[in-house]
Design a protein around this motif. Sequence first.
Motif, mmCIF file in Angstrom:
data_model
loop_
_atom_site.group_PDB
_atom_site.id
_atom_site.type_symbol
_atom_site.label_atom_id
_atom_site.label_comp_id
_atom_site.label_asym_id
_atom_site.label_seq_id
_atom_site.Cartn_x
_atom_site.Cartn_y
_atom_site.Cartn_z
ATOM 1 N N TYR A 148 0.846 -1.204 0.000
ATOM 2 C CA TYR A 148 0.000 0.000 0.000
ATOM 3 C C TYR A 148 0.876 1.246 0.000
ATOM 4 C CZ TYR A 148 -3.773 -3.194 1.383
ATOM 5 O OH TYR A 148 -4.679 -4.199 1.424
ATOM 6 N N ALA A 149 1.982 1.183 0.745
ATOM 7 C CA ALA A 149 2.882 2.336 0.815
ATOM 8 C C ALA A 149 3.470 2.625 -0.570
ATOM 9 C CB ALA A 149 3.988 2.069 1.828
ATOM 10 N N ILE A 150 3.857 1.562 -1.283
ATOM 11 C CA ILE A 150 4.412 1.756 -2.630
ATOM 12 C C ILE A 150 3.356 2.347 -3.558
ATOM 13 C CG2 ILE A 150 5.287 0.554 -4.677
ATOM 14 C CD1 ILE A 150 6.735 -1.369 -2.787
ATOM 15 N N PHE A 151 2.129 1.828 -3.458
ATOM 16 C CA PHE A 151 1.030 2.355 -4.268
ATOM 17 C C PHE A 151 0.876 3.861 -4.013
ATOM 18 C CE2 PHE A 151 -3.538 3.352 -4.808
ATOM 19 C CZ PHE A 151 -3.662 3.057 -6.150
ATOM 20 N N ALA A 152 0.924 4.254 -2.737
ATOM 21 C CA ALA A 152 0.757 5.672 -2.383
ATOM 22 C C ALA A 152 1.843 6.525 -3.034
ATOM 23 C CB ALA A 152 0.794 5.842 -0.864
ATOM 24 N N VAL A 153 3.069 6.008 -3.071
ATOM 25 C CA VAL A 153 4.171 6.759 -3.672
ATOM 26 C C VAL A 153 3.927 6.946 -5.170
ATOM 27 C CG1 VAL A 153 6.621 6.727 -4.232
ATOM 28 C CG2 VAL A 153 5.860 6.030 -1.961
ATOM 29 N N VAL A 154 3.510 5.865 -5.840
ATOM 30 C CA VAL A 154 3.272 5.943 -7.294
ATOM 31 C C VAL A 154 2.174 6.970 -7.582
ATOM 32 C CG1 VAL A 154 2.547 4.655 -9.329
ATOM 33 C CG2 VAL A 154 4.023 3.570 -7.642
ATOM 34 N N VAL A 155 1.124 6.973 -6.753
ATOM 35 C CA VAL A 155 0.027 7.931 -6.937
ATOM 36 C C VAL A 155 0.548 9.353 -6.803
ATOM 37 C CG1 VAL A 155 -2.084 8.820 -5.891
ATOM 38 C CG2 VAL A 155 -1.790 6.362 -6.204
ATOM 39 N N GLU A 156 1.388 9.600 -5.800
ATOM 40 C CA GLU A 156 1.911 10.944 -5.595
ATOM 41 C C GLU A 156 2.764 11.392 -6.775
ATOM 42 O OE1 GLU A 156 1.362 13.362 -3.380
ATOM 43 O OE2 GLU A 156 -0.208 12.070 -2.592
ATOM 44 N N LEU A 157 3.450 10.443 -7.433
ATOM 45 C CA LEU A 157 4.291 10.819 -8.572
ATOM 46 C C LEU A 157 3.447 11.140 -9.802
ATOM 47 C CD1 LEU A 157 7.279 8.302 -8.350
ATOM 48 C CD2 LEU A 157 7.217 10.695 -7.657
ATOM 49 N N TRP A 158 2.286 10.509 -9.911
ATOM 50 C CA TRP A 158 1.432 10.741 -11.080
ATOM 51 C C TRP A 158 1.131 12.232 -11.232
ATOM 52 C CZ3 TRP A 158 -0.908 8.520 -15.292
ATOM 53 C CH2 TRP A 158 -1.951 9.242 -15.874
ATOM 54 N N GLY A 159 0.755 12.878 -10.128
ATOM 55 C CA GLY A 159 0.246 14.251 -10.211
ATOM 56 C C GLY A 159 1.155 15.217 -10.925
ATOM 57 N N PRO A 160 2.249 15.640 -10.256
ATOM 58 C CA PRO A 160 3.089 16.684 -10.858
ATOM 59 C C PRO A 160 3.711 16.254 -12.176
ATOM 60 C CG PRO A 160 4.097 15.756 -8.879
ATOM 61 C CD PRO A 160 2.696 15.243 -8.928
ATOM 62 N N ILE A 161 4.186 15.012 -12.247
ATOM 63 C CA ILE A 161 4.933 14.604 -13.429
ATOM 64 C C ILE A 161 4.031 14.606 -14.656
ATOM 65 C CG2 ILE A 161 6.313 12.786 -14.487
ATOM 66 C CD1 ILE A 161 7.684 13.695 -12.019
ATOM 67 N N VAL A 162 2.907 13.873 -14.550
ATOM 68 C CA VAL A 162 2.133 13.660 -15.761
ATOM 69 C C VAL A 162 1.271 14.855 -16.087
ATOM 70 C CG1 VAL A 162 0.417 12.221 -16.845
ATOM 71 C CG2 VAL A 162 2.237 11.195 -15.515
ATOM 72 N N THR A 163 0.545 15.356 -15.089
ATOM 73 C CA THR A 163 -0.366 16.458 -15.403
ATOM 74 C C THR A 163 0.394 17.672 -15.839
ATOM 75 O OG1 THR A 163 -0.527 16.403 -13.005
ATOM 76 C CG2 THR A 163 -2.576 16.303 -14.208
ATOM 77 N N VAL A 164 1.177 18.195 -14.914
ATOM 78 C CA VAL A 164 1.754 19.496 -15.168
ATOM 79 C C VAL A 164 2.733 19.432 -16.324
ATOM 80 C CG1 VAL A 164 2.866 21.454 -14.115
ATOM 81 C CG2 VAL A 164 1.457 19.965 -12.745
ATOM 82 N N LEU A 165 3.735 18.554 -16.166
ATOM 83 C CA LEU A 165 4.797 18.575 -17.167
ATOM 84 C C LEU A 165 4.269 18.252 -18.547
ATOM 85 C CD1 LEU A 165 7.770 16.987 -15.250
ATOM 86 C CD2 LEU A 165 7.582 19.299 -16.106
ATOM 87 N N SER A 166 3.743 17.041 -18.704
ATOM 88 C CA SER A 166 3.505 16.629 -20.086
ATOM 89 C C SER A 166 2.294 17.322 -20.715
ATOM 90 C CB SER A 166 3.394 15.121 -20.186
ATOM 91 O OG SER A 166 2.323 14.679 -19.416
ATOM 92 N N PHE A 167 1.217 17.524 -19.952
ATOM 93 C CA PHE A 167 0.044 18.103 -20.606
ATOM 94 C C PHE A 167 0.290 19.536 -21.063
ATOM 95 C CE2 PHE A 167 -3.780 20.685 -20.664
ATOM 96 C CZ PHE A 167 -4.456 20.054 -21.690
ATOM 97 N N TRP A 168 0.779 20.389 -20.154
ATOM 98 C CA TRP A 168 0.919 21.792 -20.531
ATOM 99 C C TRP A 168 2.023 22.000 -21.553
ATOM 100 C CZ3 TRP A 168 -3.134 24.480 -20.099
ATOM 101 C CH2 TRP A 168 -4.015 24.258 -19.050
ATOM 102 N N GLN A 169 3.068 21.171 -21.494
ATOM 103 C CA GLN A 169 4.116 21.287 -22.511
ATOM 104 C C GLN A 169 3.525 21.021 -23.893
ATOM 105 O OE1 GLN A 169 7.367 18.757 -21.348
ATOM 106 N NE2 GLN A 169 8.235 20.297 -19.994
ATOM 107 N N PHE A 170 2.671 19.999 -23.973
ATOM 108 C CA PHE A 170 2.057 19.680 -25.260
ATOM 109 C C PHE A 170 1.082 20.787 -25.677
ATOM 110 C CE2 PHE A 170 -1.389 17.620 -27.731
ATOM 111 C CZ PHE A 170 -0.643 17.317 -28.861
ATOM 112 N N ALA A 171 0.255 21.225 -24.726
ATOM 113 C CA ALA A 171 -0.736 22.264 -25.036
ATOM 114 C C ALA A 171 -0.053 23.531 -25.548
ATOM 115 C CB ALA A 171 -1.581 22.559 -23.801
ATOM 116 N N ASN A 172 1.072 23.903 -24.934
ATOM 117 C CA ASN A 172 1.780 25.110 -25.361
ATOM 118 C C ASN A 172 2.344 24.986 -26.764
ATOM 119 O OD1 ASN A 172 1.255 26.422 -22.982
ATOM 120 N ND2 ASN A 172 3.168 25.778 -22.016
ATOM 121 N N LYS A 173 2.649 23.757 -27.182
ATOM 122 C CA LYS A 173 3.198 23.570 -28.526
ATOM 123 C C LYS A 173 2.131 23.664 -29.600
ATOM 124 C CE LYS A 173 7.113 20.677 -27.326
ATOM 125 N NZ LYS A 173 7.666 19.328 -27.443
#
Length: 482
Positions: A144-169
Amino acid sequence: MNNSRLLSIIEFVFPVKKKELGKFCLLSILMFGILYIHATLRSLKDTIIVPNIGAEALSFIDLYLVLPCAVLFTLAYTKLTNIIPSDRIFYFIKLMFLVIFSVFLLFVYPNTHILHPDPDNIDMLIATYPKLKWWLKLYGKWTYAIFAVVVELWGPIVTVLSFWQFANKVTSSEEAKRIYPTLALLGNFALVMAGSVIKVSAKYTENVIEFNLAIIVFMILLNMTTYFISNKLLEVDNSKTAPKTNLSVFKSLKIILSSKYLLYIFGMVLAYGMINNMIEVQWKANIRQLYPEQNNYAKFMGSFTQYMGYASIVIMMFGSHILRKFSWYAAAITTPIVVIMTSVFFFLSLIFKDSIEPYAQSIFHVNATQFIVGLGMCQIILMKASKYGLFDPTKEMAFIAADEEIKTKGKAAVDVVGMRLSDTTAALIQSILLIFFQTALIAGMTFSVMVIVYLILIMWVTSVKKLNRIYSKIAKNGHSHH
């Protein structure tokens, strides 16, 4: 009502032009998917951690597991960006998450009884080493602890970085003015939707975790497909890459400390993040008392996510009007004032829980825990909604008014360090309190947490006041001084 009047109302609510509709639809499907997954994962993380381990475990996971992993992940991401073209990175990261969630769904979660150590042994160890209580609890439910870590990484990495970088292009800055605010509004419908699905699945299925994870795996696949189609159909301007800001935490702090202006903005961001973290842990510990059983906890988190979505939609619709009508200072000071007013009630009712029981019964027909959970929910929703509607825009305005250096490097520095450091500091304070207060339960810490929250609020209000002095000068003269 004549036609042109109707059209101007439609334009106000939905400013996107006809020729931009295709682009808008693709971007909004991407955005909706990413935020839907994000909201569902947050709820699932809490549903797995809080009933099974305890809300206290959240601070430990944030500090000792998420932080080092996030640092490693960011380093790996920066290395990847230098080797792989950016559109490939998107698939690569999505695939990684897809594999992790699929493995968790199919093999790990159904077999936790085999994978986790015997709970009796853990209890014996805790009795022997009381100071290590939370470490042992996490070890006892390590998957469960590992799952929690993976969930926390999803947020900033995937949403912010990849989505807005693509949208700006794919959008020009002219289009962005029309498309982005509408996208943000749509994003909040994803919250409402995610909340509803969790609620319904918690009500009608025994396996709320498996059911929602299956949806997430499907959504990630859908997201990758949409991204693939968008890359084929839209003109992707690859010259418009985000300026490479590979700022280390240390470098970022150096930049922030070099300018008073940045330091005050940072003070605001740090204060909001820490207070939000500390109040949420207190609140979740009480939700656990109310809904110790996983499905009921999930149902509650579902409702909370729904209300959060509705509140953000309302605020986003009116926030821009508030900003137009009032001064920068009025808008910037509103969030801390909301926090001061709501947290007084929340903390006092936590500290005098036994004394408020009869009043809660007679006035609201609920017990004290239900009253506190309801109060906490109202507070957190008000706080987050005023953050989206007023705090974020005033922060952006402060950056826009500043000089180029602060605009690019300063903003990146505050973004890198701000939220990360505020969560870490809050988790550090709480885990120290937990280890020292041998009660090792959140309830015993409430008073200390309240004192700390009010000290942070003083820092927040001071930052806003001092920043306002510099900001109003810049706004008058049109250029900034350090």
